[in-house]
Motif scaffolding. Structure first.
Motif, mmCIF file in Angstrom:
data_model
loop_
_atom_site.group_PDB
_atom_site.id
_atom_site.type_symbol
_atom_site.label_atom_id
_atom_site.label_comp_id
_atom_site.label_asym_id
_atom_site.label_seq_id
_atom_site.Cartn_x
_atom_site.Cartn_y
_atom_site.Cartn_z
ATOM 1 N N GLN A 93 7.626 -5.953 18.493
ATOM 2 C CA GLN A 93 7.342 -4.593 18.064
ATOM 3 C C GLN A 93 5.864 -4.292 18.224
ATOM 4 O OE1 GLN A 93 8.750 -6.040 14.636
ATOM 5 N NE2 GLN A 93 10.855 -5.369 14.858
ATOM 6 N N MET A 94 5.575 -3.052 18.650
ATOM 7 C CA MET A 94 4.193 -2.626 18.797
ATOM 8 C C MET A 94 4.023 -1.252 18.198
ATOM 9 S SD MET A 94 1.866 -2.428 22.219
ATOM 10 C CE MET A 94 1.655 -0.755 22.756
ATOM 11 N N VAL A 127 6.780 -1.729 8.616
ATOM 12 C CA VAL A 127 7.418 -2.677 9.531
ATOM 13 C C VAL A 127 8.093 -3.740 8.677
ATOM 14 C CG1 VAL A 127 7.098 -4.283 11.460
ATOM 15 C CG2 VAL A 127 5.621 -2.269 11.256
ATOM 16 N N GLY A 128 9.414 -3.656 8.543
ATOM 17 C CA GLY A 128 10.135 -4.600 7.700
ATOM 18 C C GLY A 128 11.196 -3.886 6.890
ATOM 19 N N LEU A 173 8.454 4.248 10.826
ATOM 20 C CA LEU A 173 9.330 3.190 10.331
ATOM 21 C C LEU A 173 9.842 2.327 11.465
ATOM 22 C CD1 LEU A 173 11.075 1.854 8.091
ATOM 23 C CD2 LEU A 173 12.809 3.613 8.537
ATOM 24 N N VAL A 174 9.618 1.018 11.328
ATOM 25 C CA VAL A 174 10.247 0.024 12.193
ATOM 26 C C VAL A 174 10.941 -0.960 11.260
ATOM 27 C CG1 VAL A 174 9.934 -1.735 13.967
ATOM 28 C CG2 VAL A 174 8.461 0.296 13.950
ATOM 29 N N GLY A 175 12.236 -0.758 11.048
ATOM 30 C CA GLY A 175 12.950 -1.617 10.102
ATOM 31 C C GLY A 175 13.917 -0.816 9.257
ATOM 32 N N LEU A 183 12.461 3.457 14.277
ATOM 33 C CA LEU A 183 13.232 2.438 14.969
ATOM 34 C C LEU A 183 13.864 1.573 13.886
ATOM 35 C CD1 LEU A 183 10.763 1.443 17.821
ATOM 36 C CD2 LEU A 183 12.845 2.785 18.044
ATOM 37 N N GLY A 184 15.015 1.994 13.408
ATOM 38 C CA GLY A 184 15.656 1.330 12.286
ATOM 39 C C GLY A 184 16.525 2.327 11.543
#
Length: 309
Positions: A197-198, A251-252, A274-276, A296-297
């Protein structure tokens, strides 16, 4: 898990790698009643018929290995020169990589009996013929980057936070390649390959985007967000203490307490990236969807496994 006790019995479960190559006869497998929740099972070729007869659930891959071959296992990121794939003593070995295999110089020959990669393979251009023929099995992608003599390939793993100067590579050359195999919290302006992830500033998208090869997830953010990585729970007191609207990069897995009113979220949060997974009471889901500009989540209702948004 490498089998050393040949008197196996019962069920084997929750193992990332089950190495059965030390076994020599079908009788040694007869006591196993079930195998479940295993990513990879390595089995001697002579025992494949016996192994596939064992009941299995949620097993991603069963890999036959030639009898008597040494198995070399690497987890995470394995970085090596292309010549290492034809080094001394590898003719009777299987290379298994769970993660990322990064080759820093062209591959001209592969001498391993087998090369199995669960993840990304990254190699310099000019390696296509030899590497393509030498890879036994890949679950992921195989990508090639432009190669120049004398270039440096730098690998960064884990959670990384970097400014634009680092990615400008002031002490290197224009052909150097930076490989990032873990989440990046903040980046600037340089060629980068990301396996994972970036998160990057939207202002640098025009410069960074064309030079970035992402084998995972890429999210652009605005402003100066506060980053939260891992697992966190936010209560009413956290938001009340903010003296200005905050941009949150998550992230999480995160949860918002039910004592947080929707009006407080709108007043104190400017934007969410949001990534998670973000878990919240049902009355807050609409506000969170409004505030989340990149996702992404999932945003899900607390206590509702099917309430993904």
């Amino acid at each position: 898990m490498t089998v050393t006790d040949r008197r196996l019995a019962g069920e084997i479960n929750d193992v990332a790698l089950l190495d059965l190559t030390p076994l020599r006869s079908a009788e040694e497998l007869a006591g196993i009643t079930r195998i479940s929740d295993v990513a990879i099972i390595l089995v001697p070729e002579s025992l494949m018929a016996a192994a596939v007869g064992i009941p299995m659930d949620d097993v991603a891959m069963v890999v036959p290995v030639p009898d008597g071959v040494e198995v070399r296992v690497h987890t995470g990121s394995l970085v090596m020169g292309g010549e290492a794939l034809a080094g001394p003593g590898v003719e009777h070995a299987t290379l298994l990589v769970t993660g990322t295999l990064i080759l820093t110089s062209p591959v001209h020959k592969v001498a391993y009996r087998q090369i199995i990669v669960m993840g990304l393979v990254l190699a310099p251009s000019g390696s296509e013929s030899a590497l393509g023929a030498g890879l036994t099995r890949v679950t992921g992608s195989v990508d090639y980057y432009p190669y120049a003599e004398g270039q440096e390939v730098r690998v960064s793993t884990g959670q990384v936070r970097a400014d634009g100067e680092l990615f400008a590579n002031p002490t290197g050359g224009p052909d150097d390649v930076l490989v990032v195999t873990g989440p990046v919290a903040k980046v600037g302006y340089r060629r980068v390959v990301v396996a994972g992830q970036m998160l990057a500033p939207r202002d640098s998208q025009r410069v960074l985007g064309p030079a970035t090869a992402v084998k995972g997830q890429l999210v652009w953010y605005t402003g100066q967000p506060r980053f939260f990585v891992g697992k966190e729970r936010f209560g009413r007191s956290f938001f009340e203490l903010l003296d200005r609207p905050l941009t949150m990069a998550l992230v999480g897995t995160f949860e918002i307490d039910p004592d947080v009113p929707p009006e407080l979220l709108r007043d104190k949060v400017a934007e969410i990236v949001l990534v998670g997974k973000l878990i919240a009471p049902s009355q807050l889901v609409g506000v969170l969807q409004l505030l989340t500009t990149e996702k992404l989540g999932v945003i899900t209702v607390a206590g509702d496994d099917h309430g993904q948004r």
